[in-house]
Scaffold this motif. Structure first.
Motif, PDB file in Angstrom:
ATOM      1  N   GLU A 296     -12.491 -10.419  15.839  1.00  0.00           N
ATOM      2  CA  GLU A 296     -12.296 -12.018  16.353  1.00  0.00           C
ATOM      3  C   GLU A 296     -10.841 -12.238  16.251  1.00  0.00           C
ATOM      4  O   GLU A 296     -10.678 -12.949  17.453  1.00  0.00           O
ATOM      5  N   GLN A 297     -10.089 -11.965  15.620  1.00  0.00           N
ATOM      6  CA  GLN A 297      -8.774 -12.474  15.522  1.00  0.00           C
ATOM      7  C   GLN A 297      -8.005 -11.789  16.827  1.00  0.00           C
ATOM      8  O   GLN A 297      -7.202 -12.446  17.215  1.00  0.00           O
ATOM      9  N   ALA A 298      -8.251 -10.402  17.001  1.00  0.00           N
ATOM     10  CA  ALA A 298      -7.605  -9.770  18.188  1.00  0.00           C
ATOM     11  C   ALA A 298      -8.153 -10.478  19.366  1.00  0.00           C
ATOM     12  O   ALA A 298      -7.436 -10.749  20.234  1.00  0.00           O
ATOM     13  N   ARG A 299      -9.287 -10.936  19.662  1.00  0.00           N
ATOM     14  CA  ARG A 299     -10.101 -11.720  20.757  1.00  0.00           C
ATOM     15  C   ARG A 299      -9.129 -12.979  20.861  1.00  0.00           C
ATOM     16  O   ARG A 299      -8.802 -13.252  22.002  1.00  0.00           O
ATOM     17  N   TYR A 300      -9.023 -13.691  19.678  1.00  0.00           N
ATOM     18  CA  TYR A 300      -8.372 -15.005  19.894  1.00  0.00           C
ATOM     19  C   TYR A 300      -6.772 -14.727  20.349  1.00  0.00           C
ATOM     20  O   TYR A 300      -6.262 -15.655  21.148  1.00  0.00           O
TER      21      TYR A 300
ATOM     22  N   ARG B 183      -7.123 -25.787  17.926  1.00  0.00           N
ATOM     23  CA  ARG B 183      -5.843 -24.856  17.179  1.00  0.00           C
ATOM     24  C   ARG B 183      -5.357 -23.979  18.303  1.00  0.00           C
ATOM     25  O   ARG B 183      -4.049 -23.833  18.131  1.00  0.00           O
ATOM     26  N   LEU B 184      -6.086 -23.631  19.271  1.00  0.00           N
ATOM     27  CA  LEU B 184      -5.470 -22.849  20.418  1.00  0.00           C
ATOM     28  C   LEU B 184      -4.524 -23.800  21.138  1.00  0.00           C
ATOM     29  O   LEU B 184      -3.485 -23.088  21.725  1.00  0.00           O
ATOM     30  N   ARG B 185      -4.931 -24.879  21.507  1.00  0.00           N
ATOM     31  CA  ARG B 185      -4.105 -25.943  22.214  1.00  0.00           C
ATOM     32  C   ARG B 185      -2.779 -25.991  21.559  1.00  0.00           C
ATOM     33  O   ARG B 185      -1.865 -26.223  22.224  1.00  0.00           O
ATOM     34  N   HIS B 186      -2.658 -26.019  20.210  1.00  0.00           N
ATOM     35  CA  HIS B 186      -1.585 -26.132  19.344  1.00  0.00           C
ATOM     36  C   HIS B 186      -0.441 -24.957  19.716  1.00  0.00           C
ATOM     37  O   HIS B 186       0.604 -25.451  19.696  1.00  0.00           O
ATOM     38  N   TYR B 187      -1.098 -23.791  19.907  1.00  0.00           N
ATOM     39  CA  TYR B 187      -0.195 -22.822  20.214  1.00  0.00           C
ATOM     40  C   TYR B 187       0.193 -22.550  21.692  1.00  0.00           C
ATOM     41  O   TYR B 187       1.042 -21.929  21.991  1.00  0.00           O
ATOM     42  N   ILE B 188      -0.851 -22.813  22.688  1.00  0.00           N
ATOM     43  CA  ILE B 188      -0.520 -23.000  23.896  1.00  0.00           C
ATOM     44  C   ILE B 188       0.487 -24.053  24.682  1.00  0.00           C
ATOM     45  O   ILE B 188       0.994 -23.636  25.350  1.00  0.00           O
TER      46      ILE B 188
ATOM     47  N   LEU C 208      -6.721 -19.362  13.553  1.00  0.00           N
ATOM     48  CA  LEU C 208      -7.728 -19.290  14.446  1.00  0.00           C
ATOM     49  C   LEU C 208      -9.063 -18.819  13.991  1.00  0.00           C
ATOM     50  O   LEU C 208     -10.043 -19.424  14.418  1.00  0.00           O
ATOM     51  N   SER C 209      -9.137 -17.750  13.034  1.00  0.00           N
ATOM     52  CA  SER C 209     -10.374 -17.201  12.631  1.00  0.00           C
ATOM     53  C   SER C 209     -10.938 -18.024  11.499  1.00  0.00           C
ATOM     54  O   SER C 209     -12.095 -17.709  11.317  1.00  0.00           O
ATOM     55  N   THR C 210     -10.119 -18.953  11.059  1.00  0.00           N
ATOM     56  CA  THR C 210     -10.716 -19.943   9.839  1.00  0.00           C
ATOM     57  C   THR C 210     -11.247 -21.146  10.379  1.00  0.00           C
ATOM     58  O   THR C 210     -11.728 -22.091   9.697  1.00  0.00           O
ATOM     59  N   ALA C 211     -11.073 -21.534  11.507  1.00  0.00           N
ATOM     60  CA  ALA C 211     -11.576 -22.704  12.191  1.00  0.00           C
ATOM     61  C   ALA C 211     -13.148 -22.829  11.953  1.00  0.00           C
ATOM     62  O   ALA C 211     -13.806 -21.775  12.410  1.00  0.00           O
ATOM     63  N   SER C 212     -13.805 -23.802  11.572  1.00  0.00           N
ATOM     64  CA  SER C 212     -14.872 -24.037  11.137  1.00  0.00           C
ATOM     65  C   SER C 212     -16.078 -24.084  12.343  1.00  0.00           C
ATOM     66  O   SER C 212     -17.216 -23.822  12.052  1.00  0.00           O
ATOM     67  N   HIS C 213     -15.655 -24.661  13.619  1.00  0.00           N
ATOM     68  CA  HIS C 213     -16.570 -24.697  14.728  1.00  0.00           C
ATOM     69  C   HIS C 213     -15.832 -24.641  16.088  1.00  0.00           C
ATOM     70  O   HIS C 213     -14.490 -24.668  15.926  1.00  0.00           O
TER      71      HIS C 213
ATOM     72  N   THR D 117       3.981 -16.904  12.481  1.00  0.00           N
ATOM     73  CA  THR D 117       3.977 -15.107  12.304  1.00  0.00           C
ATOM     74  C   THR D 117       2.422 -14.961  12.868  1.00  0.00           C
ATOM     75  O   THR D 117       1.435 -15.689  12.899  1.00  0.00           O
ATOM     76  N   LEU D 118       2.222 -13.521  13.302  1.00  0.00           N
ATOM     77  CA  LEU D 118       0.881 -13.213  13.987  1.00  0.00           C
ATOM     78  C   LEU D 118      -0.015 -13.290  12.546  1.00  0.00           C
ATOM     79  O   LEU D 118      -1.262 -13.852  12.900  1.00  0.00           O
ATOM     80  N   SER D 119       0.326 -13.033  11.699  1.00  0.00           N
ATOM     81  CA  SER D 119      -0.698 -13.301  10.368  1.00  0.00           C
ATOM     82  C   SER D 119      -1.162 -14.764  10.239  1.00  0.00           C
ATOM     83  O   SER D 119      -2.391 -15.103  10.072  1.00  0.00           O
TER      84      SER D 119
END
Length: 267
Positions: free
Chosen positions: A173-177, A150-155, A138-143, A130-132
Motif C-alpha cells: 500500500e505504501q509503495a503504491r502511494y 494528505r497527498l495534496r499536502h505533498y503534491i 499516507l498509509s494511516t489515513a482512515s478514509h 522522510t520516506l518513512s
C-alpha cells in the motif's frame, strides 16, 4: 475594541516602524515623497520577512543548512560547481528532480536542505519529509478522502524533499502511494530525494520490480543524479573528537545502480 487603521489596512509592519520613520524624517528633513517611499518600503520588507517565516515554518526543514557551510574539500568526488549551478534554482523552474546518492553521513541531507533553503528564500514553497514519515502519513489515513487530502499536502509545494530513501522497506500500500505521489508531481513540481540505496535495489525497497521501474522512469526522466562517493562527516567528527585524527575512509556507494536505471550518475 476597534482595530487601528493600520490593522484595518494590514499595515502592521509600518505601524511598528512609523515612530522611528517620523523621527528620521524630521531630523533629516525628508520630503513627503521620501517619507512615503520609506514607509511603503518598510511595509513591503516586513511582509516579505513574514512570508519567508511562514514558508519556513510550513517547510519543516530539520536545520538551517547552507551550501556555504558544506565542506566540499572533504568530498572531492563532488563537483562544487555543479551544486552552485543547481543553487540558481533553474531546477525549480523546469520541475527537474535532484537525486543525491551516497553512503550514510556523506552530506546528502545537508545539500538537500541547503537547496531547499535557497528555494524558500527565493519565494518558492517547500516541504521536507522522510520516506518513512511520508509512507506512515499516507498509509494511516482512515478514509479515501483523508488520503487525497494528505497527498495534496505533498503534491502542492514547489519543492518536495524526501530524505532517507532506502532505510525503510515499504508495504504494498505504501509503495503504491509513493508511486502516486511521484506520478502526480511528474513535470509539475521538483523532488529533491536522498538515498543510500542504488536504483537497482528499489525493487526490493518497494516490494515490486515493475512498480519500481515505473516510478524510476518518472522520477529520473527529468533529473540531476549526483553520486557522493566519500567518507562520513559524522565519523570524521567522532574520530577527531576522540583522537584528534581523521576518520578512516568508508566503503562507497557504487554508481552501478544509476547506470542500471539508464542514468549517468556523476559527481
Amino acid at each position: 475594541m476597534k482595530q487601528s487603521i493600520y490593522h484595518q489596512l494590514h499595515l502592521t509592519s509600518l505601524e511598528v516602524a512609523l515612530p522611528q520613520l517620523l523621527q528620521e524624517a524630521s531630523t533629516q528633513q525628508w520630503t513627503y515623497e521620501t517619507l512615503l517611499q520609506r514607509a511603503l518600503t518598510t511595509e513591503l520588507e516586513g511582509r516579505e520577512q513574514k512570508a519567508i517565516a511562514r514558508r519556513l515554518k510550513a517547510a519543516r526543514l530539520p536545520s538551517a543548512k547552507t551550501l556555504e557551510g558544506f565542506d566540499f574539500s572533504f568530498q572531492p568526488s563532488l563537483s562544487e560547481r555543479r551544486l552552485r549551478e543547481l543553487a540558481d534554482l533553474s531546477f525549480v523552474r523546469t520541475c527537474t528532480n535532484i537525486v543525491l546518492l551516497g553512503p550514510p553521513g556523506t552530506g546528502k541531507t545537508h545539500l538537500s536542505v541547503a537547496l531547499a533553503n535557497r528555494a524558500l528564500t527565493a519565494g518558492h514553497s517547500v516541504l521536507f519529509t522522510t520516506l518513512s514519515e511520508l509512507a506512515h502519513a499516507l498509509s494511516t489515513a482512515s478514509h479515501p478522502g483523508l488520503v487525497r487530502s494528505r497527498l495534496r499536502h505533498y503534491i502542492t509545494p514547489s519543492v518536495l524533499v524526501i530524505d532517507e530513501v532506502g532505510y525503510t522497506t515499504l508495504s504494498q500500500e505504501q509503495a503504491r502511494y509513493f508511486f502516486e505521489l511521484v506520478t502526480a508531481r511528474y513535470e509539475h513540481g521538483s523532488i529533491i530525494l536522498t538515498s543510500n540505496t542504488s536504483f537497482a535495489s528499489w525493487g526490493t525497497l518497494l516490494g515490486d520490480d515493475v512498480l519500481a521501474t515505473a516510478l524510476l522512469d518518472r522520477l529520473l526522466h527529468h533529473a540531476e543524479v549526483i553520486a557522493i562517493n566519500g567518507r562520513s562527516y559524522r565519523m570524521k567528527e567522532r574520530q577527531m573528537d576522540r583522537a584528534g585524527v581523521p576518520a578512516p575512509a568508508e566503503a562507497t556507494l557504487s554508481a552501478t545502480g544509476a547506470r542500471a536505471a539508464g542514468v549517468g550518475a556523476s559527481a
